[in-house]
Design a protein around this motif. Structure first.
Motif, short mmCIF file in Angstrom:
data_model
loop_
_atom_site.label_atom_id
_atom_site.label_comp_id
_atom_site.label_asym_id
_atom_site.label_seq_id
_atom_site.Cartn_x
_atom_site.Cartn_y
_atom_site.Cartn_z
N GLN A 25 -8.33 7.37 12.46
CA GLN A 25 -9.30 8.25 13.10
C GLN A 25 -8.76 9.65 13.36
N GLY A 26 -7.47 9.88 13.21
CA GLY A 26 -6.90 11.20 13.43
C GLY A 26 -6.33 11.36 14.82
N THR A 27 -5.28 12.16 14.91
CA THR A 27 -4.67 12.49 16.20
C THR A 27 -4.36 13.98 16.19
N TYR A 86 0.80 -1.20 0.00
CA TYR A 86 0.00 0.00 0.00
C TYR A 86 0.84 1.27 0.00
N ALA A 87 0.34 2.28 -0.68
CA ALA A 87 0.85 3.63 -0.52
C ALA A 87 0.31 4.16 0.80
N MET A 88 1.18 4.77 1.58
CA MET A 88 0.80 5.28 2.89
C MET A 88 1.06 6.78 2.95
N ALA A 89 0.19 7.50 3.61
CA ALA A 89 0.35 8.96 3.64
C ALA A 89 -0.18 9.54 4.94
N TRP A 90 0.30 10.75 5.22
CA TRP A 90 -0.22 11.57 6.30
C TRP A 90 -0.88 12.80 5.70
N PHE A 91 -2.06 13.11 6.19
CA PHE A 91 -2.77 14.34 5.85
C PHE A 91 -3.06 15.08 7.16
N ARG A 92 -3.42 16.34 7.03
CA ARG A 92 -3.83 17.08 8.22
C ARG A 92 -4.97 18.02 7.87
N GLN A 93 -5.73 18.34 8.89
CA GLN A 93 -6.87 19.24 8.69
C GLN A 93 -6.97 20.18 9.87
N ALA A 94 -6.77 21.46 9.59
CA ALA A 94 -6.90 22.49 10.61
C ALA A 94 -8.36 22.96 10.66
N PRO A 95 -8.79 23.55 11.76
CA PRO A 95 -10.18 24.01 11.87
C PRO A 95 -10.54 24.98 10.74
N GLY A 96 -11.64 24.70 10.09
CA GLY A 96 -12.11 25.57 9.03
C GLY A 96 -11.38 25.44 7.71
N LYS A 97 -10.47 24.48 7.62
CA LYS A 97 -9.70 24.30 6.39
C LYS A 97 -9.91 22.91 5.82
N GLU A 98 -9.54 22.77 4.55
CA GLU A 98 -9.65 21.47 3.92
C GLU A 98 -8.51 20.56 4.36
N THR A 119 -0.56 23.18 13.66
CA THR A 119 -1.66 22.72 14.49
C THR A 119 -2.80 22.21 13.62
N ALA A 120 -3.20 20.95 13.86
CA ALA A 120 -4.24 20.31 13.05
C ALA A 120 -4.49 18.91 13.60
N VAL A 121 -5.54 18.31 13.09
CA VAL A 121 -5.74 16.87 13.29
C VAL A 121 -5.00 16.17 12.16
N TYR A 122 -4.14 15.24 12.52
CA TYR A 122 -3.34 14.51 11.54
C TYR A 122 -3.95 13.13 11.33
N TYR A 123 -4.10 12.77 10.07
CA TYR A 123 -4.69 11.49 9.68
C TYR A 123 -3.69 10.68 8.87
N CYS A 124 -3.66 9.38 9.12
CA CYS A 124 -2.91 8.51 8.23
C CYS A 124 -3.90 7.86 7.27
N ALA A 125 -3.42 7.57 6.09
CA ALA A 125 -4.26 7.01 5.05
C ALA A 125 -3.46 6.02 4.22
N SER A 126 -4.16 5.09 3.61
CA SER A 126 -3.50 4.13 2.75
C SER A 126 -4.38 3.77 1.57
N ASP A 127 -3.73 3.30 0.53
CA ASP A 127 -4.45 2.90 -0.66
C ASP A 127 -3.61 1.90 -1.43
N PRO A 128 -4.24 0.92 -2.07
CA PRO A 128 -3.47 -0.06 -2.84
C PRO A 128 -2.89 0.50 -4.13
N GLY A 129 -3.26 1.72 -4.48
CA GLY A 129 -2.76 2.32 -5.70
C GLY A 129 -1.52 3.16 -5.46
N SER A 130 -1.31 4.09 -6.34
CA SER A 130 -0.13 4.95 -6.28
C SER A 130 -0.32 6.07 -5.27
N VAL A 131 0.80 6.69 -4.88
CA VAL A 131 0.75 7.83 -3.99
C VAL A 131 0.04 8.99 -4.70
#
Length: 122
Positions: A114-116, A31-43, A90-102
């Protein structure tokens, strides 16, 4: 695949945190693995990714030089080492995965933790 993110907390600007993403499932290595983040009021935005096989890594410009993504296949765990933290991290950080490409697009990823929450005080 099930993902469990942890390691967030409150830290002062300039400090460090290490995030963890524990994955279940025998196909973790494919799997491709990634970190994303989401700050309040932002995508939700891309932070970093790790492609397997090949161990290629990808970072958003704001993370380059400060954050390091890595994975331990034996432990089925993805890490994000964050140094020189800034209040704008500052944000909620999410890990994500997918069997495809990054991808930098969060909609591409099939599985999410679930986010941290990471809070950086000035």
């Amino acid at each position: 695949v099930q993902l469990q993110a942890s390691g967030g907390g409150l830290v002062q600007a300039g400090g460090s945190l290490r995030l963890f993403c524990a994955a279940s499932g025998r196909t973790f290595r494919m799997y491709a693995m990634a970190w994303f983040r989401q700050a309040p009021g932002k995508e939700r935005e891309f932070v970093a990714a790790f492609r397997w096989p090949g161990s290629s890594t990808y970072y958003t410009d704001s993370a380059k030089g400060r954050f390091t993504i890595s994975r331990d296949n034996a432990k089925n765990t993805l890490y994000l080492q964050m140094n020189s933290l800034k209040p704008e991290d500052t944000a909620v950080y999410y890990c994500a995965s997918d069997p495809g490409s990054v991808s930098y697009n969060p909609r591409v990823y099939t599985y999410w933790g679930q986010g941290t929450l990471v809070t950086v005080s000035s």
